[in-house]
Design an enzyme around this catalytic site. Sequence first.
Site, PDB file in Angstrom:
ATOM      1  N   HIS A  19      23.420 -42.041  19.552  1.00 28.13           N
ATOM      2  CA  HIS A  19      23.917 -43.142  20.337  1.00 28.13           C
ATOM      3  C   HIS A  19      25.239 -43.547  19.945  1.00 28.13           C
ATOM      4  CE1 HIS A  19      22.304 -44.993  23.746  1.00 28.13           C
ATOM      5  NE2 HIS A  19      21.850 -45.904  23.263  1.00 28.13           N
ATOM      6  N   TYR A  64      25.959 -54.606  20.130  1.00 28.61           N
ATOM      7  CA  TYR A  64      24.831 -53.505  20.217  1.00 28.61           C
ATOM      8  C   TYR A  64      25.139 -52.907  21.724  1.00 28.61           C
ATOM      9  CZ  TYR A  64      23.039 -54.979  15.535  1.00 28.61           C
ATOM     10  OH  TYR A  64      22.989 -55.190  14.391  1.00 28.61           O
ATOM     11  N   ASN A  66      23.351 -52.213  24.439  1.00 34.33           N
ATOM     12  CA  ASN A  66      22.765 -52.803  25.585  1.00 34.33           C
ATOM     13  C   ASN A  66      23.689 -53.776  25.991  1.00 34.33           C
ATOM     14  OD1 ASN A  66      21.003 -50.963  25.043  1.00 34.33           O
ATOM     15  ND2 ASN A  66      19.320 -52.271  24.996  1.00 34.33           N
ATOM     16  N   ASP A  91      27.655 -41.503  24.646  1.00 32.30           N
ATOM     17  CA  ASP A  91      26.634 -40.344  24.660  1.00 32.30           C
ATOM     18  C   ASP A  91      26.065 -40.030  25.918  1.00 32.30           C
ATOM     19  OD1 ASP A  91      23.895 -41.858  24.168  1.00 32.30           O
ATOM     20  OD2 ASP A  91      25.448 -42.986  23.751  1.00 32.30           O
ATOM     21  N   ASN A 112      22.281 -47.676  29.038  1.00 33.85           N
ATOM     22  CA  ASN A 112      22.131 -49.190  29.068  1.00 33.85           C
ATOM     23  C   ASN A 112      23.412 -49.836  28.754  1.00 33.85           C
ATOM     24  OD1 ASN A 112      19.398 -49.672  29.878  1.00 33.85           O
ATOM     25  ND2 ASN A 112      18.586 -49.448  27.751  1.00 33.85           N
TER      26      ASN A 112
END
Length: 186
Positions: A19, A64, A66, A91, A112
């Site tokens: 990620h 983060y 999301n 990614d 996300n």
Amino acid sequence: MKWIVGLGNPGAQYEKTRHNIGFMTLDELAKRHGIDIRQSKCKALVGDGIIGGKKVALIKPMTYMNLSGEAVRAFMDYYKVSLEDMIVVYDDLDTEIGRNRLRYQGSAGGHNGIKSIIQHTGTQTFNRIRMGISRPEPGYAIVDYVLSSFAKKEKPMLEQSIQEACDALEFSLDHTFEQTMAKFNR
């Protein structure tokens, strides 16, 4: 000013995960051009510098994955920068490892971080480099897969993907994104 947003998760435990390929790419680009990405502003770590005579900002959201759109929106609003000058690097499960796909619009495709950027900018039209991480074996949970490290045998393809993404980012500073897509989408 061009601004390049690499997506990932903050923290040492995520550093080498699939990620975080967006963060890895920005780190390599910063290394190539002697840019320090450590100024904390707009919910992100930011590095300002010059690449090929052009002023750039390299941005790693610290929200983060999301909530990546929060950092993008904060940067846009504070610096009054245009969305047309942004490139997002992230990614992509639907692209095999070692390959990159450049696009200038499209849905989040289940990602996300991209979903958050679309939500906070109100558009699906922005430049992006999707870096392949391949899909996991059947039965392997997606969340566990994207938060796992690359296998040793994948390292050469990962390195090639990062180098090519950096080359594309450098090229894009002097060319339209359409020209960059034509050169780097294979």
